[in-house]
Design a protein around this motif. Structure first.
Motif, PDB file in Angstrom:
ATOM      1  N   VAL A 108       0.827  -1.208   0.000  1.00 57.68           N
ATOM      2  CA  VAL A 108       0.000   0.000   0.000  1.00 57.68           C
ATOM      3  C   VAL A 108       0.861   1.257   0.000  1.00 57.68           C
ATOM      4  O   VAL A 108       0.619   2.204  -0.760  1.00 57.68           O
ATOM      5  N   VAL A 109       1.895   1.295   0.847  1.00 57.49           N
ATOM      6  CA  VAL A 109       2.710   2.501   0.960  1.00 57.49           C
ATOM      7  C   VAL A 109       3.519   2.750  -0.308  1.00 57.49           C
ATOM      8  O   VAL A 109       3.814   3.895  -0.654  1.00 57.49           O
ATOM      9  N   ASN A 110       3.878   1.690  -1.035  1.00 56.87           N
ATOM     10  CA  ASN A 110       4.591   1.868  -2.299  1.00 56.87           C
ATOM     11  C   ASN A 110       3.682   2.392  -3.399  1.00 56.87           C
ATOM     12  O   ASN A 110       4.146   3.048  -4.334  1.00 56.87           O
ATOM     13  N   VAL A 111       2.403   2.111  -3.295  1.00 53.48           N
ATOM     14  CA  VAL A 111       1.450   2.637  -4.278  1.00 53.48           C
ATOM     15  C   VAL A 111       1.167   4.110  -4.011  1.00 53.48           C
ATOM     16  O   VAL A 111       1.187   4.948  -4.925  1.00 53.48           O
ATOM     17  N   LEU A 112       0.925   4.475  -2.746  1.00 52.28           N
ATOM     18  CA  LEU A 112       0.541   5.848  -2.404  1.00 52.28           C
ATOM     19  C   LEU A 112       1.732   6.781  -2.227  1.00 52.28           C
ATOM     20  O   LEU A 112       1.593   8.001  -2.371  1.00 52.28           O
ATOM     21  N   GLN A 113       2.901   6.239  -1.881  1.00 53.13           N
ATOM     22  CA  GLN A 113       4.149   7.014  -1.747  1.00 53.13           C
ATOM     23  C   GLN A 113       3.996   8.275  -0.881  1.00 53.13           C
ATOM     24  O   GLN A 113       4.303   9.394  -1.328  1.00 53.13           O
ATOM     25  N   PRO A 114       3.521   8.148   0.370  1.00 53.45           N
ATOM     26  CA  PRO A 114       3.431   9.335   1.231  1.00 53.45           C
ATOM     27  C   PRO A 114       4.818   9.878   1.561  1.00 53.45           C
ATOM     28  O   PRO A 114       5.770   9.119   1.731  1.00 53.45           O
ATOM     29  N   GLY A 115       4.937  11.188   1.657  1.00 54.70           N
ATOM     30  CA  GLY A 115       6.208  11.817   2.029  1.00 54.70           C
ATOM     31  C   GLY A 115       7.169  12.026   0.883  1.00 54.70           C
ATOM     32  O   GLY A 115       8.210  12.675   1.054  1.00 54.70           O
ATOM     33  N   LYS A 116       6.843  11.530  -0.298  1.00 49.78           N
ATOM     34  CA  LYS A 116       7.760  11.641  -1.429  1.00 49.78           C
ATOM     35  C   LYS A 116       7.935  13.106  -1.827  1.00 49.78           C
ATOM     36  O   LYS A 116       6.970  13.832  -2.021  1.00 49.78           O
ATOM     37  N   GLY A 117       9.186  13.539  -1.929  1.00 48.89           N
ATOM     38  CA  GLY A 117       9.479  14.883  -2.361  1.00 48.89           C
ATOM     39  C   GLY A 117       9.580  15.919  -1.254  1.00 48.89           C
ATOM     40  O   GLY A 117       9.912  17.074  -1.512  1.00 48.89           O
ATOM     41  N   LEU A 118       9.316  15.521  -0.012  1.00 42.57           N
ATOM     42  CA  LEU A 118       9.407  16.488   1.084  1.00 42.57           C
ATOM     43  C   LEU A 118      10.865  16.861   1.393  1.00 42.57           C
ATOM     44  O   LEU A 118      11.175  18.006   1.707  1.00 42.57           O
ATOM     45  N   ASN A 119      11.756  15.860   1.324  1.00 37.14           N
ATOM     46  CA  ASN A 119      13.190  16.071   1.577  1.00 37.14           C
ATOM     47  C   ASN A 119      13.452  16.817   2.883  1.00 37.14           C
ATOM     48  O   ASN A 119      14.184  17.806   2.936  1.00 37.14           O
ATOM     49  N   LEU A 120      12.828  16.351   3.931  1.00 38.84           N
ATOM     50  CA  LEU A 120      13.014  16.952   5.244  1.00 38.84           C
ATOM     51  C   LEU A 120      14.357  16.548   5.830  1.00 38.84           C
ATOM     52  O   LEU A 120      14.958  15.551   5.432  1.00 38.84           O
ATOM     53  N   SER A 121      14.814  17.314   6.801  1.00 40.61           N
ATOM     54  CA  SER A 121      16.031  16.927   7.519  1.00 40.61           C
ATOM     55  C   SER A 121      15.640  16.057   8.691  1.00 40.61           C
ATOM     56  O   SER A 121      14.539  16.160   9.230  1.00 40.61           O
TER      57      SER A 121
END
Length: 421
Positions: A108-121
């Motif tokens: 599920v998480v690979n399909v929805l990809q939450p957090g992608k692109g945030l690049n937080l520290s």
């Protein structure tokens, strides 16, 4: 509290708990809308007290209930070899369902990809230290059994109970007095459990109000919006496991109609949702499985305490999803091999997660560091952990209950299928 299926609906425990939750929700929303957040604590304090008192009552009965039910369950078996077969089957079943849950979560998480692109520290160190898995397994054998009882340690208590039950079983007539003692003690503990469960609707509602008025919760709309996709990933994975995989196992292996079983377990699942503690919910789960769903008591007495400690389907799934989300948020691309390591580590780490609120946050550090992610990444998900903790605990308890039904079928393969209450 045991109630007849023919009782008026308002006398049935699960409906009483549900009404309590609705009243708590309305009260919490009204207070949040009418009162300044700085005053939340004064409105929350009485409910926190009542909720804490309810939790203490549940904790009071946990160790006696586990000790007496496991011992009486084992001593009711015909011979020690039966325990060996039962233990291997139970542990194997739990590992299989936990592995399935983690795999679903990763998908599920690979399909929805939450957090992608945030690049937080990576956040600063918050001070949580994981317990090494080797230490988790070492601590199964207590140095002092009374110390283990006093501390409320589940695994050592189960270990001592299994040893005691096995010794009584092997001793035969020489242990007739101690066998009678544990049988009668178990009856007394179950009676006290009924008394405590009579307070569940009030206790559960108080706990829910305490959660809604937590000053750390902030604005509800913002709270749910910021972590929306991540939460959907966790809840979606939990829903697939709880409403697809486990019902199929229940129907195809245990030969029990899922809707009937879900209805029978409603009080336990609502209690698990509100307390976020599978250990605290254990007395309710035991009551629902044995009295409402009529699962073989020998199976329930052995399987449920073990499941409340090592069978954490929801926790393992949550940890896997959280690890991928944290990796995405910090700008790490996980390889297939790393995700496989997460699957295996989350399955094993869930065994060491205590059945108390937010215990999965600590064991999650093990999962993060297994693939080189900073253990401090847990801080990214702390803000929404309580809500997700309530969801995953309900799945943990549901998984334990389905396991009891499956093992009950394994012990009595010729019993009639259960189609209704």
């Amino acid at each position: 509290m045991t109630t007849s299926p023919d009782s008026a609906w308002y006398k049935q425990l699960h409906w009483q708990i549900f009404i309590g939750l609705l009243v708590a929700l309305v009260y919490g929303l009204v207070v949040r809308g009418a009162v300044d957040p700085s005053q939340f604590e004064s409105y929350r304090a009485p409910f926190s007290f009542v909720g804490e008192l309810f939790i203490r009552l549940l904790k009071l009965i946990i160790i006696p209930l586990i000790l007496t039910s496991v011992v009486t369950g084992i001593q009711s078996l015909k011979e020690p070899s039966e325990l060996g077969r039962l233990g291997v089957f139970t542990v194997g079943y739990y590992l299989m369902t936990t592995l399935l849950a983690v795999t679903v979560g990763i998908g599920v998480v690979n399909v929805l990809q939450p957090g992608k692109g945030l690049n937080l520290s990576a956040p600063e160190d918050g001070g949580l230290e994981p317990t090494p898995l080797s230490e988790v397994f070492l601590n199964i054998v207590p140095e002092n059994l009374f110390g283990a009882f006093a501390a409320g340690d589940m695994l050592p208590t189960i270990f001592v109970a299994i040893l005691t039950g096995l010794a009584i079983l092997a001793a035969g007539e020489r242990a007739s007095l101690i066998r009678k003692f544990f049988t009668q003690a178990n009856d007394l503990v179950l009676m006290v459990t009924d008394w405590i469960m009579a307070t569940a609707p009030v206790g559960v509602a108080a706990l829910f109000v305490s959660t809604l008025l937590d000053p750390k919760l902030g604005d509800l709309a913002t709270f749910f919006g910021d972590m929306g996709i991540y939460m959907v990933s966790v809840v979606g994975g939990l829903a697939i496991h709880a409403f697809v995989i486990l019902p199929l196992i229940l129907l195809l292996i245990a030969r029990i109609q899922p809707f009937f079983y879900l209805s029978a377990l409603a009080p336990a699942l609502l209690t698990a949702f509100s307390t976020a503690s599978s250990s605290a919910t254990y007395p309710v789960t035991h009551e629902c499985v044995t009295e409402r769903a009529k699962v073989d008591r020998k199976a329930a007495d052995f399987v449920l305490p073990l499941g409340a400690t090592i069978n954490m389907d929801g926790t393992a799934l949550y940890e896997a999803v959280a690890a991928v989300f944290i990796a995405n948020a910090l700008g790490f691309d996980l390889t297939f091999a790393q995700q496989l390591i997460i699957v295996l580590t989350a399955t094993l780490a869930a065994i060491g997660a205590a059945g108390v609120p937010s215990a999965g946050l600590v064991t999650m550090i093990i999962v993060l560091e297994s693939v080189g992610l900073p253990g401090t990444g847990y801080a990214l998900v702390v803000a929404v952990d309580r809500i997700l903790d309530m969801c995953r605990t309900s799945v943990n308890v549901w998984g334990d209950s389905v396991g009891a039904a499956v093992v009950g079928r394994f012990m009595s393969p010729n019993r009639a299928d259960v189609a209704s209450g």
